[in-house]
Design a protein around this motif. Structure first.
Motif, PDB file in Angstrom:
ATOM      1  N   PHE A  12       5.156  -7.059  -2.048  1.00  0.00           N
ATOM      2  CA  PHE A  12       6.530  -7.390  -1.237  1.00  0.00           C
ATOM      3  C   PHE A  12       7.454  -5.799  -2.311  1.00  0.00           C
ATOM      4  CE2 PHE A  12      10.778  -9.709  -2.469  1.00  0.00           C
ATOM      5  CZ  PHE A  12      10.558 -10.033  -1.254  1.00  0.00           C
ATOM      6  N   PRO A  13       8.382  -5.817  -1.416  1.00  0.00           N
ATOM      7  CA  PRO A  13       9.603  -5.826   0.060  1.00  0.00           C
ATOM      8  C   PRO A  13       8.264  -5.857   0.827  1.00  0.00           C
ATOM      9  CG  PRO A  13      10.235  -4.277  -1.316  1.00  0.00           C
ATOM     10  CD  PRO A  13       9.500  -5.374  -2.507  1.00  0.00           C
ATOM     11  N   LYS A  14       8.092  -6.061   1.975  1.00  0.00           N
ATOM     12  CA  LYS A  14       7.356  -5.527   3.152  1.00  0.00           C
ATOM     13  C   LYS A  14       9.388  -4.580   3.888  1.00  0.00           C
ATOM     14  CE  LYS A  14       4.200  -7.726   3.097  1.00  0.00           C
ATOM     15  NZ  LYS A  14       2.714  -7.176   2.022  1.00  0.00           N
ATOM     16  N   THR A  15       8.961  -3.028   4.213  1.00  0.00           N
ATOM     17  CA  THR A  15       9.771  -2.841   5.328  1.00  0.00           C
ATOM     18  C   THR A  15      10.158  -3.464   6.200  1.00  0.00           C
ATOM     19  OG1 THR A  15       9.802  -0.703   6.277  1.00  0.00           O
ATOM     20  CG2 THR A  15       8.189  -1.400   6.618  1.00  0.00           C
ATOM     21  N   PRO A  16      11.175  -3.222   6.281  1.00  0.00           N
ATOM     22  CA  PRO A  16      12.106  -4.092   7.498  1.00  0.00           C
ATOM     23  C   PRO A  16      11.210  -3.838   8.980  1.00  0.00           C
ATOM     24  CG  PRO A  16      14.064  -3.595   6.595  1.00  0.00           C
ATOM     25  CD  PRO A  16      12.310  -2.571   5.588  1.00  0.00           C
ATOM     26  N   LEU A 260       1.692   0.951   9.306  1.00  0.00           N
ATOM     27  CA  LEU A 260       1.252   2.251   8.832  1.00  0.00           C
ATOM     28  C   LEU A 260       2.125   3.119   9.299  1.00  0.00           C
ATOM     29  CD1 LEU A 260      -1.911   1.129  10.139  1.00  0.00           C
ATOM     30  CD2 LEU A 260      -1.480   1.835   7.285  1.00  0.00           C
ATOM     31  N   ARG A 261       3.278   3.077  10.239  1.00  0.00           N
ATOM     32  CA  ARG A 261       4.124   4.276  10.041  1.00  0.00           C
ATOM     33  C   ARG A 261       5.230   4.537   9.748  1.00  0.00           C
ATOM     34  NH1 ARG A 261       5.007   5.277  15.632  1.00  0.00           N
ATOM     35  NH2 ARG A 261       6.903   5.080  15.163  1.00  0.00           N
ATOM     36  N   HIS A 262       5.193   3.409   8.997  1.00  0.00           N
ATOM     37  CA  HIS A 262       6.420   3.960   7.654  1.00  0.00           C
ATOM     38  C   HIS A 262       5.634   3.182   5.915  1.00  0.00           C
ATOM     39  CE1 HIS A 262       8.819   2.617  11.337  1.00  0.00           C
ATOM     40  NE2 HIS A 262       9.873   2.424  11.053  1.00  0.00           N
ATOM     41  N   GLN A 263       4.788   3.353   5.731  1.00  0.00           N
ATOM     42  CA  GLN A 263       4.665   3.001   4.499  1.00  0.00           C
ATOM     43  C   GLN A 263       5.156   4.483   3.328  1.00  0.00           C
ATOM     44  OE1 GLN A 263       0.956   2.742   3.016  1.00  0.00           O
ATOM     45  NE2 GLN A 263       1.765   1.348   4.652  1.00  0.00           N
ATOM     46  N   PRO A 264       5.604   3.699   1.777  1.00  0.00           N
ATOM     47  CA  PRO A 264       6.546   3.698   1.172  1.00  0.00           C
ATOM     48  C   PRO A 264       6.136   5.078   0.225  1.00  0.00           C
ATOM     49  CG  PRO A 264       5.445   2.177   0.495  1.00  0.00           C
ATOM     50  CD  PRO A 264       5.013   2.307   1.894  1.00  0.00           C
ATOM     51  N   LYS A 265       7.434   5.558  -0.076  1.00  0.00           N
ATOM     52  CA  LYS A 265       7.472   6.474  -0.822  1.00  0.00           C
ATOM     53  C   LYS A 265       5.681   6.426  -1.780  1.00  0.00           C
ATOM     54  CE  LYS A 265       9.740   5.887  -4.899  1.00  0.00           C
ATOM     55  NZ  LYS A 265      10.991   5.721  -5.741  1.00  0.00           N
ATOM     56  N   THR A 266       5.123   7.890  -2.141  1.00  0.00           N
ATOM     57  CA  THR A 266       3.950   8.109  -2.518  1.00  0.00           C
ATOM     58  C   THR A 266       3.705   7.617  -4.270  1.00  0.00           C
ATOM     59  OG1 THR A 266       3.098   9.719  -1.845  1.00  0.00           O
ATOM     60  CG2 THR A 266       2.359   8.967  -4.007  1.00  0.00           C
ATOM     61  N   PHE A 267       3.238   6.179  -5.040  1.00  0.00           N
ATOM     62  CA  PHE A 267       3.066   5.941  -6.257  1.00  0.00           C
ATOM     63  C   PHE A 267       2.901   6.292  -7.094  1.00  0.00           C
ATOM     64  CE2 PHE A 267       1.232   3.525  -9.237  1.00  0.00           C
ATOM     65  CZ  PHE A 267       3.007   2.706  -9.810  1.00  0.00           C
ATOM     66  N   ASP A 268       4.391   6.830  -8.065  1.00  0.00           N
ATOM     67  CA  ASP A 268       4.203   7.794  -9.262  1.00  0.00           C
ATOM     68  C   ASP A 268       4.234   6.704 -10.332  1.00  0.00           C
ATOM     69  OD1 ASP A 268       5.103   9.209 -11.378  1.00  0.00           O
ATOM     70  OD2 ASP A 268       7.141   9.166 -11.289  1.00  0.00           O
ATOM     71  N   ARG A 347      -1.586 -11.331 -14.937  1.00  0.00           N
ATOM     72  CA  ARG A 347      -2.017 -10.204 -14.249  1.00  0.00           C
ATOM     73  C   ARG A 347      -0.328  -9.025 -14.340  1.00  0.00           C
ATOM     74  NH1 ARG A 347      -5.332  -9.886  -8.924  1.00  0.00           N
ATOM     75  NH2 ARG A 347      -3.514 -10.786  -8.093  1.00  0.00           N
ATOM     76  N   ILE A 348      -0.369  -7.708 -14.096  1.00  0.00           N
ATOM     77  CA  ILE A 348       0.915  -6.741 -13.667  1.00  0.00           C
ATOM     78  C   ILE A 348       0.592  -6.371 -12.758  1.00  0.00           C
ATOM     79  CG2 ILE A 348       2.997  -6.331 -14.218  1.00  0.00           C
ATOM     80  CD1 ILE A 348       2.746  -7.065 -17.345  1.00  0.00           C
ATOM     81  N   SER A 349       0.959  -6.193 -11.287  1.00  0.00           N
ATOM     82  CA  SER A 349       0.348  -5.340 -10.018  1.00  0.00           C
ATOM     83  C   SER A 349       1.799  -4.362 -10.091  1.00  0.00           C
ATOM     84  CB  SER A 349       0.111  -6.188  -9.401  1.00  0.00           C
ATOM     85  OG  SER A 349       0.334  -7.348  -9.026  1.00  0.00           O
ATOM     86  N   PHE A 350       1.866  -3.445  -9.999  1.00  0.00           N
ATOM     87  CA  PHE A 350       2.819  -2.686  -9.262  1.00  0.00           C
ATOM     88  C   PHE A 350       2.862  -1.998  -8.295  1.00  0.00           C
ATOM     89  CE2 PHE A 350       2.278  -2.711 -13.945  1.00  0.00           C
ATOM     90  CZ  PHE A 350       3.568  -2.639 -14.439  1.00  0.00           C
ATOM     91  N   SER A 351       4.175  -1.862  -7.843  1.00  0.00           N
ATOM     92  CA  SER A 351       4.433  -0.571  -6.128  1.00  0.00           C
ATOM     93  C   SER A 351       5.779   0.499  -6.115  1.00  0.00           C
ATOM     94  CB  SER A 351       5.417  -1.623  -5.257  1.00  0.00           C
ATOM     95  OG  SER A 351       6.155  -2.058  -5.258  1.00  0.00           O
ATOM     96  N   PRO A 352       5.276   1.097  -5.291  1.00  0.00           N
ATOM     97  CA  PRO A 352       6.106   2.256  -5.286  1.00  0.00           C
ATOM     98  C   PRO A 352       7.748   1.793  -5.209  1.00  0.00           C
ATOM     99  CG  PRO A 352       4.407   2.723  -3.625  1.00  0.00           C
ATOM    100  CD  PRO A 352       4.360   1.099  -4.042  1.00  0.00           C
TER     101      PRO A 352
END
Length: 368
Positions: A12-16, A260-268, A347-352
């Motif tokens: 979360f969030p998902k792309t709109p 898949l067509r709107h993947q977020p930026k690469t996870f830094d 547990r702590i999990s991150f996203s781009p």
């Protein structure tokens, strides 16, 4: 500010565009997959084909028809484990396997005389590559590896594992890694791959699937209508139809297609490495992560030396609005290896989508 840190459970969030694609499917698309030839049916077929193709390109799979859609990674894992002939066989596993692997294996141990054995590993669960050959027996039929642990984020070196055991079939649980880590099915020699859509692929829940290099090695798990070869009472022998009986989650595939067509930026990972180093210096915490920085996935676990994890998590949620997950994370064997059983961890999990400000807010909440 994004204070949601439970992306290993579901992202979360998902792309709109995901919600828009699913709404469009439900509102405007009248039909079924592989069952009819009107405009809607052809559009559905096109979305399924394009989604398989995008996944194949992402994972470097040469035959997209061998990508099978299921409602989740668990059903994919069960299809493979119960579809293989593992009676009287020996299976090697990592120490960080999820219950979607362990519960089927335990059933097969009790009912089909299967033996499973944990591979030698480091303290953090990283497999000792050089020791794998010592564990192989004459009846070893399969090696199963959780690519990225859903407890401490350890990422296993799949290519090296296959390299030392090229003649043993390799099954990869990519539920956590698909979308966040590089996966190269062809060059790594992966025989079976299981993935889900709602985590790092940022698609909707109820989507996922698996890949089979040689479909003839797996028996069909579910039998029924496919819209193909309907004049026969036998299941089709070709993929994907062989494993996709019944009406699929069409709105879900539309959503996964959009994701898949709107993947977020690469996870830094640089902010993550910095964050880990900072909290590891805090004496009140136990931090469970990869020992080698390059083996760290986008999640980790912690416990507090003076607070139980329930109170710790509730305090972070009430005071800072930070969402994490506490408990066993459906991976009791991982916690036994990490010596966090039976209490579990936070547990702590991150996203781009997390910013430097989000990391600072999280660090402040943990270390206050």
């Amino acid at each position: 500010m994004n204070l949601y840190f439970d992306n290993s459970s579901t992202s979360f969030p998902k792309t709109p565009e995901v919600a828009l694609a699913m709404k469009d499917c439900i509102s405007n698309v009248m039909g079924n997959y592989s069952r009819g030839e009107n405009y809607s049916n052809l559009l559905i077929a096109e979305r399924f084909y394009e989604t398989r193709t995008m996944l194949s390109e992402m994972f470097n799979i040469s035959h997209s028809e061998n990508v099978i859609f299921t409602q989740n990674a668990t059903l994919g894992m069960n299809t493979i484990l119960f579809g293989l002939d593992l009676r009287d066989k020996h299976v090697l596993i990592s120490p960080l396997e999820h219950n979607c692997v362990m519960r089927p294996l335990e059933y097969l141990r009790q009912n089909n005389n299967l033996q499973y054995e944990i591979l030698p590993s480091e303290k953090d669960g990283s497999i000792k590559i050089g020791s794998i050959t010592n564990s192989i027996k004459k009846n070893t039929a399969l090696i199963i590896v959780n690519h990225v642990s859903n407890v401490n984020g350890v990422t296993q070196d799949i290519s090296k594992i296959k390299g030392v055991a090229p003649d043993i079939s390799l099954l990869i649980d990519a539920a956590q890694s698909a979308g966040s880590e590089r996966i190269d099915v062809s060059s790594w020699g992966i025989d079976y791959l299981v993935f889900t859509g709602h985590k790092s692929l940022f698609g909707p829940s109820g989507t996922g699937g698996f890949y089979i290099k040689k479909p003839e090695t797996i028996k069909s798990f579910i039998y029924g209508g496919t819209g193909s070869v309907s004049d026969s009472l036998d299941m089709p022998s070709f993929t994907p139809d062989k494993f996709e009986a019944g009406t699929p989650n069409i709105p879900g595939i539309f959503g996964l297609w959009a994701a898949l067509r709107h993947q977020p930026k690469t996870f830094d990972k640089m902010p993550l490495y910095k964050f880990i180093n900072e909290i590891r210096a805090y004496p009140e915490l136990n931090v469970y992560c990869a020992e080698a920085e390059e083996s760290q996935g986008n999640l980790l676990s912690i416990t507090h030396k003076t607070k139980n994890i329930t109170d710790f998590s509730n305090e972070m949620r009430k005071k800072y609005d930070i969402k994490t997950r506490i408990g066993m994370h459906c991976a009791s064997m991982s916690h036994k290896h990490l010596n966090t059983y039976p209490v579990g961890t936070m547990r702590i999990s991150f996203s781009p989508y997390h910013s430097a400000t989000d990391y600072e807010r999280l660090k402040e909440a943990i270390m206050t």
